[in-house]
Design an enzyme around this catalytic site. Structure first.
Site, PDB file in Angstrom:
ATOM      1  N   ARG A  58       0.819  -1.225   0.000  1.00  0.00           N
ATOM      2  CA  ARG A  58       0.000   0.000   0.000  1.00  0.00           C
ATOM      3  C   ARG A  58       0.846   1.264   0.000  1.00  0.00           C
ATOM      4  O   ARG A  58       0.407   2.331  -0.406  1.00  0.00           O
ATOM      5  CB  ARG A  58      -0.960  -0.029   1.200  1.00  0.00           C
ATOM      6  CG  ARG A  58      -1.762   1.215   1.314  1.00  0.00           C
ATOM      7  CD  ARG A  58      -2.961   1.213   2.248  1.00  0.00           C
ATOM      8  NE  ARG A  58      -3.035   0.268   3.304  1.00  0.00           N
ATOM      9  CZ  ARG A  58      -2.454   0.425   4.503  1.00  0.00           C
ATOM     10  NH1 ARG A  58      -1.720   1.471   4.764  1.00  0.00           N
ATOM     11  NH2 ARG A  58      -2.616  -0.492   5.431  1.00  0.00           N
ATOM     12  N   TYR A 111     -12.425  22.038 -11.270  1.00  0.00           N
ATOM     13  CA  TYR A 111     -13.023  20.747 -11.634  1.00  0.00           C
ATOM     14  C   TYR A 111     -14.119  20.427 -10.604  1.00  0.00           C
ATOM     15  O   TYR A 111     -13.880  20.506  -9.393  1.00  0.00           O
ATOM     16  CB  TYR A 111     -11.889  19.722 -11.592  1.00  0.00           C
ATOM     17  CG  TYR A 111     -12.245  18.297 -11.837  1.00  0.00           C
ATOM     18  CD1 TYR A 111     -12.778  17.891 -13.067  1.00  0.00           C
ATOM     19  CD2 TYR A 111     -11.992  17.314 -10.881  1.00  0.00           C
ATOM     20  CE1 TYR A 111     -13.069  16.562 -13.306  1.00  0.00           C
ATOM     21  CE2 TYR A 111     -12.282  15.983 -11.117  1.00  0.00           C
ATOM     22  CZ  TYR A 111     -12.823  15.610 -12.329  1.00  0.00           C
ATOM     23  OH  TYR A 111     -13.096  14.297 -12.553  1.00  0.00           O
ATOM     24  N   ASP A 183      -4.070  22.277  -9.690  1.00  0.00           N
ATOM     25  CA  ASP A 183      -4.462  21.138 -10.529  1.00  0.00           C
ATOM     26  C   ASP A 183      -3.849  21.375 -11.905  1.00  0.00           C
ATOM     27  O   ASP A 183      -4.299  22.232 -12.670  1.00  0.00           O
ATOM     28  CB  ASP A 183      -5.993  21.045 -10.602  1.00  0.00           C
ATOM     29  CG  ASP A 183      -6.466  19.809 -11.376  1.00  0.00           C
ATOM     30  OD1 ASP A 183      -5.728  19.335 -12.267  1.00  0.00           O
ATOM     31  OD2 ASP A 183      -7.577  19.325 -11.091  1.00  0.00           O
ATOM     32  N   LYS A 208      -5.326  11.139 -17.491  1.00  0.00           N
ATOM     33  CA  LYS A 208      -5.482  11.854 -18.756  1.00  0.00           C
ATOM     34  C   LYS A 208      -4.239  11.658 -19.640  1.00  0.00           C
ATOM     35  O   LYS A 208      -4.046  10.585 -20.153  1.00  0.00           O
ATOM     36  CB  LYS A 208      -5.772  13.334 -18.478  1.00  0.00           C
ATOM     37  CG  LYS A 208      -6.889  13.554 -17.430  1.00  0.00           C
ATOM     38  CD  LYS A 208      -8.289  13.296 -17.964  1.00  0.00           C
ATOM     39  CE  LYS A 208      -9.361  13.152 -16.901  1.00  0.00           C
ATOM     40  NZ  LYS A 208      -9.595  14.305 -16.050  1.00  0.00           N
TER      41      LYS A 208
HETATM   42  C1  LIG Z   1     -10.317  14.249 -14.759  1.00  0.00           C
HETATM   43  C2  LIG Z   1      -9.833  15.328 -13.903  1.00  0.00           C
HETATM   44  C3  LIG Z   1      -9.515  15.103 -12.569  1.00  0.00           C
HETATM   45  C4  LIG Z   1      -9.784  13.770 -11.884  1.00  0.00           C
HETATM   46  O1  LIG Z   1      -9.076  12.709 -12.411  1.00  0.00           O
HETATM   47  P1  LIG Z   1      -9.591  11.200 -12.198  1.00  0.00           P
HETATM   48  O2  LIG Z   1      -8.379  10.394 -12.517  1.00  0.00           O
HETATM   49  O3  LIG Z   1     -10.755  11.021 -13.119  1.00  0.00           O
HETATM   50  O4  LIG Z   1      -9.987  11.072 -10.756  1.00  0.00           O
HETATM   51  C5  LIG Z   1      -8.984  16.128 -11.843  1.00  0.00           C
HETATM   52  N1  LIG Z   1      -8.794  17.346 -12.382  1.00  0.00           N
HETATM   53  C6  LIG Z   1      -9.102  17.620 -13.659  1.00  0.00           C
HETATM   54  C7  LIG Z   1      -8.857  18.981 -14.197  1.00  0.00           C
HETATM   55  C8  LIG Z   1      -9.643  16.623 -14.459  1.00  0.00           C
HETATM   56  O5  LIG Z   1      -9.982  16.904 -15.717  1.00  0.00           O
END
Ligand SMILES: *Cc1c(COP(=O)(O)O)cnc(C)c1O
Length: 389
Positions: A58, A111, A183, A208
């Site tokens: 973990r 987000y 972010d 992403k």
């Molecule tokens: C998709 C996204 C997230 C979250 O990512 P996940 O892997 O789906 O939890 C966070 N911030 C932004 C800007 C996103 O587009």
């Protein structure tokens, strides 16, 4: 691998986190599946160091650590922590810095699940969130209170693509002792160098562009030595964990991220410029376009643009009409997430509380993939024609 001076990003993407000599010369780090990690002596068991060693599944396997090392190198941070999703990178980073009675500032363009976490979890534990205008810049100083521990940024904003003046926000936050968490999913470790712009903690939905092939959920938190242990401890408290196979996919995606992003940027520019010529389109929200309101800041602070942008149509279309356009698309699919090789489209509905979003028409979010742009244009052209006939 330690940072080699003068080595460029593409080289770091190809070499970071790799050590073939310790693995039979095999190019890629292997996938270690693990829960138990044993020690041969009591002394070694007692002295295990979770900030460096492999101690328990973990807490991260060598596969996870290879990914962390590579991402930190590319973004220019000291250390990284891989977690189970992009959202987990946000929740772990935020909750590391606030406690009951504290206050945090979050951009109104964040987000949506970030807002959910602040309103439904942090609020429950007595942490107050104030949302602020993403374009506030240095004016954020007026909103910082004595108990403000975090200023949270996201640039460009989710769905609406405002570019924040992050260096100005960071300067004001640091003057009052607040930590800046950004972010950086859109910017990626390649196109926005968080630690040169005053960010303390950079969070990524590696789901992403880092994974890049729409086949894994993964998050990465990148930070400086000053904040690493605090975040690492919080990561331990929450029991969050990035699965080894997904770390492997993240690392594999990272190797080709520079060439993929270049093509996403190029394709997105072609599509965005074409959309601007269409009568059904009022505005394209893409900071890489010279006439975008965020272009100057984007040019100053970013080294490229990804394939995600917004489009405001000329008017508000009802759902049936919009369905005529979207249902018939053959290359642009409707679905959450982005950053894979394929094109996506979704209607947008920004949630705002500190500012308002009053666009003149329906908002769409496009992710431009790696298909040939002429084919994407043909698909969109047919779709826009269905919208008005
Ligand atoms: C998709 C996204 C997230 C979250 O990512 P996940 O892997 O789906 O939890 C966070 N911030 C932004 C800007 C996103 O587009």
């Amino acid at each position: 691998m330690t940072k080699k001076s003068g080595v460029r990003d593409e080289t770091l993407l190809a070499s970071g986190g790799r050590d073939p000599e310790s693995n039979h010369g095999i190019v890629n780090p292997p996938v270690y599946h693990a829960s138990t990690v044993t020690r041969p002596t009591l002394a070694e068991w007692q002295n295990r160091d979770y900030t460096k060693d492999v101690v328990y599944g973990r807490m991260g396997t060598p596969t996870q650590k290879a990914l962390e090392e590579a991402v930190a190198l590319v973004e220019g941070g000291d250390r990284a922590i891989a977690v189970s999703s992009g959202l987990a990178s946000i929740t772990i980073a935020l909750s590391a810095f606030v406690e009951q009675g504290d206050h945090l500032l979050v951009t109104d363009s964040a987000y949506f699940p970030t807002r959910n976490f602040c309103n439904n979890v942090l609020a429950k534990y007595g942490v107050e969130t104030t949302y602020y205008d993403p374009l506030i810049g240095g004016g954020i100083a007026d909103l910082i209170r004595d108990n403000t521990k975090v200023v949270f940024t996201e640039a460009p904003g989710s769905q609406t693509f405002e570019v924040q003046d992050i260096p100005a926000i960071a300067e004001a936050a640091h003057a009052r002792g607040a930590v800046v968490i950004n972010d950086n999913t859109w910017g990626t470790p390649l196109y926005f160098k968080s630690f040169e712009r005053g960010i303390d903690v950079s969070v990524h939905a590696a789901t992403k562009y880092i994974v890049g092939h729409s086949d894994a959920m993964l998050g990465v938190i990148v930070t400086t030595d000053a904040h690493y242990e605090r975040i690492l401890n919080n990561f331990r408290y929450w029991g969050q964990h990035a699965a080894p196979d997904d770390c492997y996919l993240g690392l594999r995606g990272l190797r080709t991220m520079s060439v993929r992003l270049k093509q996403h940027h190029e394709n997105a520019l072609v599509i965005a410029n074409w959309l601007k010529t269409r009568p059904e389109v009022s505005r394209v929200l893409y900071p890489a376009l010279p006439d975008d309101p965020g272009h100057t800041l984007w040019k100053r602070d970013f080294e490229g643009a990804c394939g995600l942008f917004g489009v405001v149509l000329d008017k508000h279309y009802d759902e049936d009409t919009l369905a005529k356009m979207l249902d018939g698309l053959e290359l642009f699919a409707m679905g959450a997430s982005w950053g894979g090789y394929e094109s996506l489209i979704l209607p947008g509905k920004p949630v705002r509380t500190a500012t308002s979003w009053n666009a003149e028409g329906t908002l769409l979010r496009l992710h431009v993939g790696l298909e040939h742009p002429d084919d994407l244009i043909a698909d969109l052209e047919a779709g826009l024609q269905r919208l008005v006939t």
